[in-house]
Design an enzyme around this catalytic site. Structure first.
Site, PDB file in Angstrom:
ATOM      1  N   GLN A  65       2.507   9.016  -4.998  1.00 40.72           N
ATOM      2  CA  GLN A  65       3.482   7.990  -4.653  1.00 40.72           C
ATOM      3  C   GLN A  65       3.385   6.798  -5.598  1.00 40.72           C
ATOM      4  O   GLN A  65       4.400   6.189  -5.956  1.00 40.72           O
ATOM      5  CB  GLN A  65       3.239   7.512  -3.216  1.00 40.72           C
ATOM      6  CG  GLN A  65       3.655   8.511  -2.150  1.00 40.72           C
ATOM      7  CD  GLN A  65       3.334   7.981  -0.766  1.00 40.72           C
ATOM      8  OE1 GLN A  65       2.179   7.919  -0.384  1.00 40.72           O
ATOM      9  NE2 GLN A  65       4.361   7.599  -0.032  1.00 40.72           N
TER      10      GLN A  65
ATOM     11  N   ARG B 224       0.836  -1.205   0.000  1.00 42.87           N
ATOM     12  CA  ARG B 224       0.000   0.000   0.000  1.00 42.87           C
ATOM     13  C   ARG B 224       0.862   1.244   0.000  1.00 42.87           C
ATOM     14  O   ARG B 224       1.905   1.295   0.659  1.00 42.87           O
ATOM     15  CB  ARG B 224      -0.897   0.047   1.240  1.00 42.87           C
ATOM     16  CG  ARG B 224      -1.839   1.243   1.275  1.00 42.87           C
ATOM     17  CD  ARG B 224      -2.573   1.333   2.596  1.00 42.87           C
ATOM     18  NE  ARG B 224      -1.670   1.620   3.706  1.00 42.87           N
ATOM     19  CZ  ARG B 224      -1.211   2.833   4.011  1.00 42.87           C
ATOM     20  NH1 ARG B 224      -1.559   3.875   3.271  1.00 42.87           N
ATOM     21  NH2 ARG B 224      -0.406   3.002   5.040  1.00 42.87           N
ATOM     22  N   VAL B 225       0.403   2.264  -0.754  1.00 37.45           N
ATOM     23  CA  VAL B 225       0.918   3.630  -0.650  1.00 37.45           C
ATOM     24  C   VAL B 225      -0.270   4.561  -0.446  1.00 37.45           C
ATOM     25  O   VAL B 225      -1.391   4.269  -0.861  1.00 37.45           O
ATOM     26  CB  VAL B 225       1.730   4.049  -1.892  1.00 37.45           C
ATOM     27  CG1 VAL B 225       3.045   3.308  -1.964  1.00 37.45           C
ATOM     28  CG2 VAL B 225       0.918   3.861  -3.161  1.00 37.45           C
ATOM     29  N   SER B 226      -0.020   5.719   0.194  1.00 37.58           N
ATOM     30  CA  SER B 226      -1.128   6.571   0.630  1.00 37.58           C
ATOM     31  C   SER B 226      -1.700   7.450  -0.467  1.00 37.58           C
ATOM     32  O   SER B 226      -2.883   7.774  -0.461  1.00 37.58           O
ATOM     33  CB  SER B 226      -0.683   7.451   1.807  1.00 37.58           C
ATOM     34  OG  SER B 226      -0.284   6.643   2.891  1.00 37.58           O
ATOM     35  N   THR B 227      -0.865   7.863  -1.423  1.00 38.84           N
ATOM     36  CA  THR B 227      -1.320   8.842  -2.407  1.00 38.84           C
ATOM     37  C   THR B 227      -1.072   8.344  -3.821  1.00 38.84           C
ATOM     38  O   THR B 227      -0.213   7.486  -4.062  1.00 38.84           O
ATOM     39  CB  THR B 227      -0.602  10.188  -2.209  1.00 38.84           C
ATOM     40  OG1 THR B 227       0.798  10.011  -2.473  1.00 38.84           O
ATOM     41  CG2 THR B 227      -0.793  10.717  -0.793  1.00 38.84           C
TER      42      THR B 227
END
Length: 602
Positions: free
Chosen positions: A40, A34-37
């Site tokens: 990214q 997972r990445v937040s944005t």
């Protein structure tokens, strides 16, 4: 075996090289990334950026240390860990429940959740599926020390998330207080990045030379009060006002809602708003403050007018209907560019495309004139009034004469019960019957008396109220056009609701009316003709043939007038033999009832 991505990885030629078929009976694992944005996830011009391939490689090495193989990979790209309903996380939970999985490998615990509640929920779901949570960079397992470390790391992740939000809010507040622009500047401005002599980046906001003049014109035009938001939107579109293009979205005309937001945005008068607080901005205003406040006043006035119009557009609204499809006619106000307003009634079925009606719009003034002309046509003359009243009262007299036997029986029963009541009292006073028996008999007699009295009152009241209602309706019909012309809009609405249930307007502007009761009977041409004939015959010598007019007719039974305030009637008018009938227009006292017919008194 399934694969979750076909993207290339700079670390490995095959990004899903580790997703291999495991040996029969070997423990298998799933990998969660997972990445937040979105930034990214797409950094460096790559479809997966840099973080996701790095997490994948770390999870692959951890799987090799555990002697297992990763059979499925789940990637949430651009999803915050503040919420637990991430699509790939939910899919992973369902997957491990349906397949025999030994491990769930994550790069760090904060990839799963950044608050303790979600962490416990996700961890419990994995445990119930028989899956062990493993971190590639943290010593987390099901041992006591591993569970302690898991709890500590989850708490740290939650603290980091909350502290980051607090720091961001504090920084945004400080920037707004200093007059800085938060995020992307609205249309009419450009976000500009420059560097000073030391190479430091400076972010400023400048006026857009192409769009700022159009925005300024829009404020000044709307402040004049001669434009609606919709008209302003059309004019701005024709003048070429377009949104700024982005790498993903081309330039396009603004929506009407965007024009409304533009007019209410305090940024254009030089303010920056953050969390409900206005700060003086460092950018150049597009319009003076007084122009902006004038625009807000015009918006408020238009909103109030629209709300008032929505409640009561017109006193005919709800009464008139389309003669072609039967839909209601609604109000439509059209304003030309000179500010002249033209008010129309339009078919709601055609307007909302619910029907195939092609009924054209009609000016409201024309509809008002049609209704006024209709009242002139239905207003009856004094001769018609007298003829209808005479015939109807004659009908009432005939009906009451036919029911005189029933009323006499009710009266005799009442007298008998009252006499029985008196005899019981005398017997009790003479000690002939005990008190308990007296009480039981008195209760029985009172119950029967109450029922008889109600029947007598209903017998009188039914005809008295109906006579009074009919007299009121006839008085109203004799003066309906004059009353309607003198009424204000609110009382005209009440008049229309009293007279009509629906008024249909045909294409040739002819009216088809559904009258309310009792006017549907009183305005019937056949009944009016019969009334005039009856009045003419009643002026001749009375004969058995003439007395038979109206006998057995259902005319009175068709009358049902409710909701009108009845007039006080003289009780002599109920006399079956017509004795002491008062002259027309007089109202004698109710006490002066002839002795021969005193039973008619209430």
């Amino acid at each position: 075996m399934t694969t979750a991505s076909n993207n290339t990885d700079p670390v490995r030629d095959d990004p899903v090289q580790s997703l291999i078929d495991p040996p029969e009976g070997a423990a298998v694992a799933v990998s969660y990334l997972r990445v937040s944005t979105k930034e990214q996830a797409e950094k460096g011009g790559r479809d997966e950026g840099f973080s996701i391939p790095a997490q994948r490689e770390a999870n692959r090495r951890k799987a090799e240390q555990l002697g297992t193989a990763v059979v499925e990979e789940f990637i949430d790209a651009g999803e915050s860990a503040r919420k637990a309903d991430r699509p790939e996380l939910m899919r992973m939970i369902r997957y491990v429940k349906q397949h025999k999985i030994a491990y769930c490998i994550v790069h760090k615990v904060d990839r799963l959740a950044r608050n303790r509640a979600d962490d416990v929920t996700i961890h419990l779901a994995l445990q119930q599926a028989g899956v062990l949570l493993v971190s590639a960079t943290e010593n987390i397992d099901e041992t006591p020390s591993g569970m302690l470390l898991h709890g500590i790391m989850s708490t740290i992740a939650e603290f980091y998330s909350r502290n980051l939000a607090t720091e961001v809010t504090k920084g945004m507040t400080q920037k707004a207080a200093g007059g800085g622009t938060l995020g992307k500047a609205p249309i009419g401005y450009l976000n500009v990045r420059t560097r000073d002599e030391l190479g430091r980046e400076a972010r400023t906001v400048e006026l857009d030379p192409e769009r700022a003049p159009l925005v300024e014109w829009a404020f000044k035009a709307y402040a004049s009060g001669n434009w609606t938001v919709s008209q302003l939107h059309d004019e701005l579109t024709s003048r070429g006002l377009m949104s700024l293009p982005t790498p993903k979205r081309p330039s396009k005309p603004l929506a009407v809602s965007s024009v409304h937001r533009l007019l209410t945005n305090a940024y254009y008068k030089g303010d920056v708003t953050y969390r409900g607080v206005n700060y003086r901005g460092a950018h150049q205003p597009v319009v003076p403050a007084e122009v902006w406040y004038q625009v807000q006043s015009v918006l408020t006035a238009h909103k109030s007018a629209a709300e008032a119009t929505q409640i009561h557009d017109h006193y005919l609204k709800g009464t008139i209907h389309c003669g072609a499809c039967g839909s209601r006619l609604i109000v439509s106000n059209a304003k030309n560019r000179h500010g002249n307003v033209y008010c129309y009634f339009v078919c709601s079925g055609r307007h909302s495309k619910r029907t195939n009606c092609d009924r054209s719009a009609i000016l409201i003034a024309d509809v008002e004139r049609l209704i006024e002309d209709y009242y002139q046509r239905i207003q009856i003359t004094p001769a018609q009034h007298e003829a209808l009243a005479g015939m109807l009262h004659h009908e009432f007299d005939q009906l009451m004469s036919a029911e005189v036997d029933e009323l006499a029986q009710f009266t005799a029963n009442r007298d008998r019960l009252q006499h029985e009541q008196e005899r019981l009292l005398q017997a009790h006073y003479a000690d002939a019957i005990p008190l308990a028996l007296l009480k039981r008999e008195q209760d029985r007699i009172l119950a029967e008396l109450d029922q008889v009295n109600r029947r007598i009152d209903a017998h009188h009241g039914e005809y008295a109220d109906a006579r009074a209602h009919l007299d009121d309706a006839l008085n109203l019909l004799e003066n309906c056009a004059d009353i309607y012309n003198r009424c204000d809009d609110a009382n005209r609405r009440l008049c229309n609701q009293a007279f009509f249930t629906k008024v249909y307007i045909d294409e040739d502007d002819e009216l088809r009316v559904e009258n309310n009761r009792p006017f549907e009977m009183l305005l019937d041409p056949e009944i009016n003709a019969n009334a005039l004939n009856w009045a003419e015959n009643s002026n001749k010598a009375r004969t058995p043939a003439n007395d038979a007019v109206g006998k057995g007719s259902s005319l009175v039974r068709r009358v049902e007038v409710r909701g009108l305030e009845p007039l006080t009637l003289c009780l002599q008018s109920r006399c079956a033999t017509n004795c002491a009938i008062p002259p027309k227009g007089t109202r004698p006292h109710t006490e002066s009832v002839c002795s021969d017919h005193s039973a008619w008194a209430l």
